[in-house]
Design a protein around this motif. Structure first.
Motif, PDB file in Angstrom:
ATOM      1  N   ASP A 159       1.883   6.280  -7.230  1.00  0.00           N
ATOM      2  CA  ASP A 159       1.227   4.975  -7.101  1.00  0.00           C
ATOM      3  C   ASP A 159       2.256   3.855  -7.085  1.00  0.00           C
ATOM      4  N   ASN A 160       3.203   3.903  -7.997  1.00  0.00           N
ATOM      5  CA  ASN A 160       4.199   2.828  -8.097  1.00  0.00           C
ATOM      6  C   ASN A 160       5.065   2.743  -6.840  1.00  0.00           C
ATOM      7  N   ILE A 163       2.863   1.234  -3.971  1.00  0.00           N
ATOM      8  CA  ILE A 163       2.602  -0.191  -4.204  1.00  0.00           C
ATOM      9  C   ILE A 163       3.865  -1.021  -3.988  1.00  0.00           C
ATOM     10  N   ARG A 167       4.104  -3.874  -1.237  1.00  0.00           N
ATOM     11  CA  ARG A 167       4.367  -5.255  -1.656  1.00  0.00           C
ATOM     12  C   ARG A 167       5.446  -5.887  -0.780  1.00  0.00           C
ATOM     13  N   LYS A 191      -6.505   1.401  -5.337  1.00  0.00           N
ATOM     14  CA  LYS A 191      -5.442   1.028  -6.266  1.00  0.00           C
ATOM     15  C   LYS A 191      -4.482   0.030  -5.623  1.00  0.00           C
ATOM     16  N   VAL A 192      -4.120   0.267  -4.358  1.00  0.00           N
ATOM     17  CA  VAL A 192      -3.170  -0.620  -3.691  1.00  0.00           C
ATOM     18  C   VAL A 192      -3.828  -1.974  -3.405  1.00  0.00           C
ATOM     19  N   ALA A 195      -3.809  -3.998  -6.534  1.00  0.00           N
ATOM     20  CA  ALA A 195      -2.488  -4.495  -6.898  1.00  0.00           C
ATOM     21  C   ALA A 195      -2.026  -5.652  -6.019  1.00  0.00           C
TER      22      ALA A 195
END
Length: 249
Positions: A159-160, A163, A167, A191-192, A195
């Motif tokens: 996930d990190n 993202i 970003r 989730k994205v 964020a």
């Protein structure tokens, strides 16, 4: 209606994920079937992988064409079997990359694709241009992860990484829509979006909805020129199954 999803690699875990996401988003009355070939690479991260995966993918599709109303090739690439299946079937066929990019163009002015390894970036740029969407694509950004890492690296790590790449695409490249550039990223759109606050397109869902719409509208693949049925010729050293799609005069 029945929509057939074919994962061209031989990873059952990816196929199960594709089936779960597509089933969750399917309209009532849509039956989702997800399968993968029994021969070929475990993941697809190069042109060589694509070609190695093609015979098994075609064999899997030919065996099931009569049982479905539409076909989705669930690989985030310009996979050659999409075009072969458009030739041999009149039912709609789409790959998840093309479906997601087309939907992204409806949702914003510029989209970016977030993908896996860096080597995949130029191949996806080729796909963007092939689809005629070069002016609409802000960037293709990689997470630096291998495809199979999406299964093994742990949810937080995956996930990190996605993202962070997304970003950069939004803040530095000017994207206002993100396309998740791997079937193994299916289900991470919410989730994205949470964020970053921009629409995020899951290729599996985009392909499902495009095919549901095409079938419901009674549309089929044109056979006039590019996707005309192949004319018969002798096939040597391959299973007899591959003879079936040819037109015999």
């Amino acid at each position: 209606m029945r929509v057939l999803f074919i994962n061209p690699n031989t990873s059952p875990g990816f196929t199960e994920k594709i089936a779960a996401i597509a089933t969750r988003h399917a309209f009532p009355g849509t039956d989702v079937v997800a399968v993968n070939p029994t021969s070929g690479p475990r993941s697809i991260e190069s042109i060589y992988d694509e070609l190695l995966s093609s015979p098994g993918t075609l064999e899997t599709a030919i065996e099931r064409l009569d049982e479905c109303d539409a076909v989705v090739i669930a690989c985030y690439s310009d996979h050659p079997t999409v075009y072969a299946l458009r030739e041999i079937a009149d039912k709609p066929v789409v790959g998840i990359a093309e479906a997601s990019m087309l939907l992204a163009c409806v949702l914003g002015h510029k989209f970016s694709v977030v993908t896996t390894n860096r080597e995949w970036e130029p191949l996806l740029w080729d796909a963007v241009r092939h689809y005629g969407l070069g002016e609409r694509c802000a960037s293709v950004r990689s997470t630096g992860m291998a495809v199979l890492d999406l299964e093994t690296a742990g949810a937080e790590t995956v996930d990190n990484a996605i993202i962070a790449a997304a970003r950069l695409a939004v803040e530095q490249d000017g994207a206002d829509v993100i396309c998740l550039g791997c079937a193994g990223m299916a289900g991470l759109d919410e989730k994205v979006t949470a964020a970053l606050g921009v629409p995020v397109v899951d290729g599996v869902v985009a392909a499902l909805k495009l095919m549901e719409g095409a079938v419901a509208a009674g549309l089929s693949t044109s056979k006039r020129l590019a996707y005309a049925q192949p004319q018969y010729k002798e096939v040597v050293g391959l299973p007899a199954l591959f003879d079936r799609p040819y037109v015999r005069r």
